[in-house]
Design an enzyme around this catalytic site. Structure first.
Site, PDB file in Angstrom:
ATOM      1  CG  HIS A  40      -4.331   2.351   7.478  1.00  0.00           C
ATOM      2  ND1 HIS A  40      -3.100   2.548   7.690  1.00  0.00           N
ATOM      3  CD2 HIS A  40      -5.011   2.262   6.459  1.00  0.00           C
ATOM      4  CE1 HIS A  40      -3.236   0.563   6.552  1.00  0.00           C
ATOM      5  NE2 HIS A  40      -4.554   1.117   6.084  1.00  0.00           N
ATOM      6  CG  HIS A  69      -0.081  -0.077   2.947  1.00  0.00           C
ATOM      7  ND1 HIS A  69       0.148  -1.653   2.863  1.00  0.00           N
ATOM      8  CD2 HIS A  69       0.010   0.659   3.728  1.00  0.00           C
ATOM      9  CE1 HIS A  69       0.190  -1.435   3.997  1.00  0.00           C
ATOM     10  NE2 HIS A  69       0.313  -0.261   4.908  1.00  0.00           N
ATOM     11  CB  SER A 115       3.616 -38.490  -0.594  1.00  0.00           C
ATOM     12  OG  SER A 115       3.603 -38.911   0.736  1.00  0.00           O
ATOM     13  CE  LYS A 130      -0.579   4.150   8.510  1.00  0.00           C
ATOM     14  NZ  LYS A 130      -1.409   3.201   9.180  1.00  0.00           N
ATOM     15  CD  GLU A 137       1.608 -26.270   3.627  1.00  0.00           C
ATOM     16  OE1 GLU A 137       1.164 -25.908   4.301  1.00  0.00           O
ATOM     17  OE2 GLU A 137       1.825 -27.824   4.001  1.00  0.00           O
ATOM     18  CG  ASN A 146       3.759   2.999  10.453  1.00  0.00           C
ATOM     19  OD1 ASN A 146       2.899   2.292  11.282  1.00  0.00           O
ATOM     20  ND2 ASN A 146       3.777   2.618   9.136  1.00  0.00           N
TER      21      ASN A 146
END
Lengths: 623, 623
Positions: free
Chosen positions: A257, A74, A352, A243, A373, A181
């Site tokens: 934000h 972002h 496997s 921030k 994973e 931040n």
């Protein structure tokens, strides 16, 4: 402070200020975005792009460039601002942020040549950075990999999968920076500004960890130098930041934000305040010059061109009994012989999935992700972004653990070759937790993922070779039970193809299977033949793309009777794929599939109990 | 060793030996399974079931029972053996392991009353244990929650999400045990037998951590006692063990993962060896007696019965403009007023999903999972398993991060109420990483998940109330843009229903939308009316179950012309759902949907650009 360093600080401070101004301007122009998230990272980004990283600013894809991954996606505006500051983007382009006609999207995607992997789903960039760092070893380049995380995203488990994997792989060419931040979207982040809470975790996971004031340019530079000197383990620089730094109405305050400053008075005031922060400098910071090869190898241009691999002549005979998962491993090992871009990744199930066959032959290009994973797929994404052809594999059921990574791999359109074994109820006794019955739905949902599903060893070999060199993300589904080899060595296969296995002028229905259900359809054919009834049998080995032409032809030839049979739930699998393909011809599909949560049991028992055996096909045809 | 303890040890040793024998016997009878994984945990399980846990062995669902979650689900045989040893199961039942006619599946599922959540996908049990521990606070019970992990599964990021969340929530009623047997499936686990590597991590994450010899019964008992005395934080007991302990042919040896001993000579030898390990005991271990309420509250039977909540009279007027995500938060807050089983969980986006409205009213039943979607869904699973009605919510795109948890919640058939906001391209500028375009496919793939998709605030309120009291896993998809309120307060809704919004005798096509595309369909209707063309418009607010009767009727009434329009990719969404529903009538579906990876842009621009706006519906109808 060393004498030569002090003159470096002022110009970098000014770069940081310009990056803040550009981030603020572009988000205000767009009317949305994250200027305060950019502001906290400005000194770190300035130090990276104008001092620490060795890269060619005019050639972002140079194989020997140091790499930068913006895991906190972002903060995209500051990434774009940095590439404008080094001259790759025109500054006025920054004002196209978030527009439909611009590649400067709300979060970075590889539509831009300086973005390796799309970010914006937090905690993924650092897993990709591992793959990028592993790739440096593969191509014997000395490029370093930098990844900038947010503190909020450190709550994602994938970050700690990355932490353990990078430490285990002793990736000292990897340097993370966490922009602490202290503020998440809806309130303080989980550990707030407790720098020690971060440091103790990274150290516990085997990283070298440095806490710095992220707005102190010299401290940031020193941190990078310490990271470069640190051998045998990766380094995480924990940058304590504010921030909205430099913008007093927002600095350190919640509620800012993801908010752009309003154009007009508000924006003008912010820009004026930022402009007041420029300091005197002897001369402006300069981006690095062209990059011509690393210390440990020749420049990329002098490296030999990659050779395409081949599985050669398959070693199976018609009638052999081989599980497709085993054929997968055997074929992958062969494919890797000639092409060193082929790499394999495992999640502690190599015995496997049979990826151990690849490891035996190519241990240097086999990466063990243990039971994690997300980093399995994430590091494969990073490898793919730098020219490797990665084959991550695990049980297909456990690929759902990385579904969000699959989603982002699709958004990135990465050249990643996923394989999932142990599909469906035919795995038997282990029960539903180990059975993939929604993997086809997950993979087919992404419009650009190629989905393959071989039924025998021969087609597995052929399709594996095809998928390796078919650009973009690809998935192959393999099965646990042994199945008969039904294709000869000269049988041609194609991405987007299918095989009509039984056909006559009198077929009363088209029966379409995949994997183990192809054999159920063939058994049903034999049974129906005894009763004087003929059916057309299709092996739909390519679900996406799909051969809608042949499917339509078959549907027409069997007067619209189309029956699909699959070891998968009803939604998103073979039935839906075929239904969408034949719909334009006005044909509908009757689906045999697993319609409830299954139980443990013997494979053949379960295939019958859940309605996808030959007996059920015969019943459907004769209904 | 304290005098009173020594007499406890011998009987528990003998319990451990019997658990080993039963695990070996049952897996050999089944011909598959994980006896060596059971053997490493035998002393820990014996100590838990016969000394540490307070529970009623005849009433596994007693709300005040201490809870046990087997996160390493492949050790299922020892769980079943323990419940046989305490008398709840008949010993002969153990020999039905992994049979289709038995509930003793390969991995535990809640078909068994002593299993709260299905395990077998590693790293999930500990997240569920958090929800189970949170539930003790909710119902003011002093039950403790125990969870047994494998060392291999500690590589899963979800384990570290659980670690941070449990510490942040100061869950001192939670006690984990990691069975560090050093061996994964395909080789040594990531940190092998390095106990300090585990301890330093758990401590870094804020847990009390104790290293013990997992085969020393007294050490294990002492560890549990220390855990019980530890306040303000959870405890992880790190038990150093040997895989296959007590069975010399397999003890500590690789190559024995997931292998049953062969019936006959091999099995007989193993059993004989185990039987030789019985020791003299004064009297056999006794399971605990009945459980009658905790210290901190009245017994469960004396607690007031839960009251059903209601959203009451919705406060919206026809024509109001309200985002469904906002209506979701408002309705949830109201629903929680009367029913304290309603709880909400957030992933640091409460101000976007509007779950903050619930937090404001019911802070004690609101759980913050920060940016960690796996523990968000995992702890909701645990809460659901103990009688709460949890509503975990985040951006729908980020629910894919928990896809494997959604899969296991479905296998468990848990009463979990998921909500995903910011569906589709209509979120606009943030770009594809934030757009859910495959969430319907993910949820519909599970045969038992109810999938709802309201288009306006009024239907959101009504459907939220319905979903809360509809048993089983449920998903609601909400949207970012404000939409018009089109339903009055008396409009009835039903799980499995739909609304025909426009209808005439002359309709040339049925147009079916959901969420924001309902309004595109209504706009298309107006446009087509001007041209003298009538269409039927359907709001398909319930995708699963689906009202196939009404869909078939509409398809018939519009002579087979059915058009679906959805803010979702082609596979697995509204188009596929409707196609499957109307196929038995011989009808096919024309799909308007997002067919490529989208970009950033303005919401209305994107809705049009990707082919799902009114204009495209008009074009499809008039083609």
């Amino acid at each position: 402070m060393p004498v030569q360093a002090s003159s470096r600080v002022a110009p970098l401070k000014n770069v940081a200020t310009r990056l803040r101004i550009d981030s603020v301007r572009s988000t205000s122009e767009a009317g949305s975005g994250h200027p305060t998230t950019c502001a906290s990272a400005a000194e770190v980004v300035a130090a990276l792009f104008f001092s620490e990283m060795r890269y060619d600013p005019r050639d972002p894809q140079n194989p020997d460039n140091d790499r930068f991954v913006l895991s906190k996606g972002h903060a995209a505006p500051i990434l774009y601002a940095a590439w404008a500051e080094v001259g790759f983007l025109a500054r006025e382009q920054l004002l196209t942020l978030r527009r439909l006609d611009s590649d400067l999207e709300g979060h970075p995607t590889p539509r831009l040549p300086f973005v390796d992997v799309a970010t914006g789903s937090l905690g993924q960039g650092i897993t990709a950075a591992i793959g990028i760092a592993l790739n440096a070893r593969r191509i014997k380049s000395d490029y370093r990999t930098y990844v900038l995380l947010g503190d909020g995203e450190s709550a994602e488990g994938s970050v700690w999968e990355a932490a353990e994997t990078a430490a285990h792989d002793t990736l000292d060419s990897l340097c993370g920076i966490t922009d602490v931040n202290g503020l998440g979207q809806s309130g303080p982040s989980i550990w707030d500004h407790d720098m020690e809470a971060y440091a103790v975790k990274w150290r516990a996971f085997g990283w070298h960890s440095i806490v710095v004031d992220g707005h102190d340019v010299q401290a940031v530079l020193d941190g990078f130098e310490e990271a470069r000197r640190t051998k045998g383990r990766p380094t995480m620089i924990l940058a304590r930041t504010i921030k909205g730094k430099g913008i007093s109405i927002a600095e350190g305050k919640p509620g800012w934000h993801g908010k752009a400053f309003k154009k007009g008075e508000e924006l003008d005031k912010v820009i004026k305040e930022l402009e007041s922060q420029f300091v005197a400098e002897d001369e402006p910071a300069q981006p690095p010059g062209p990059r011509r090869g690393g210390a440990s190898g020749p420049p990329a241009t002098q490296r030999p061109a990659p050779k395409k691999g081949s599985v050669g002549t398959p070693s199976y005979k018609l009638g052999d009994s081989v599980a497709t998962r085993e054929a997968y491993g055997a074929a992958l090992a062969k494919l890797g012989n000639d092409d060193d871009r082929i790499v394999a990744l495992d999640g502690d199930v190599k015995n496997s999935t049979f990826s151990e066959k690849f490891e035996e032959k190519h241990p240097g290009r086999f990466y063990q992700s243990y039971i994690a994973e997300q980093v399995l797929i994430g590091s494969a994404m990073g490898l793919a972004s730098r020219g490797a052809i990665p084959f991550p594999s695990t049980f297909a059921a456990f690929l759902t653990r990385a579904a969000d990574f699959v989603r982002m791999a699709a958004i990135s359109n990465l050249n990643i070759k996923m394989a999932g074994s142990h599909a469906g109820v035919s795995i038997g006794e282990d029960g539903p937790s180990q059975m993939a019955l929604e993997d086809l739905a997950m993979m087919r949902a992404q419009p650009n993922i190629t989905v393959l599903y071989p039924c025998d060893a021969m087609s597995t070999e052929r399709l594996l070779e095809l998928m390796a060199y078919h650009p973009g993300p690809t998935y192959m589904r393999t099965s646990r039970p042994k199945t008969e080899v039904i294709y000869g060595p000269d049988e041609p296969f194609a991405i987007g193809g299918l095989k009509v296995l039984r056909k006559s002028a009198n077929d009363v229905a088209t029966v379409i299977g995949g994997g183990i259900t192809v054999f159920e359809a063939l058994k049903a054919y034999e049974e129906l033949q005894k009763r004087g009834v003929s059916i057309r049998v299709i092996d739909l080995y390519s679900l996406q793309p799909i051969d809608f032409g042949s499917l339509l032809q078959s549907a027409q030839a069997t007067r619209g009777r189309v029956i699909t049979v699959e070891d998968h739930y009803a939604a998103g699998g073979i039935g839906d794929a075929v239904a969408a393909a034949v719909a334009p011809g006005g044909f509908t599909v009757e689906r045999l599939c697993v319609r409830e949560i299954p139980r443990s049991g013997k494979p053949e028992e379960l295939v019958d109990y859940y309605g996808i055996s030959a007996r059920h096909i015969v019943a459907a045809v004769t209904r």
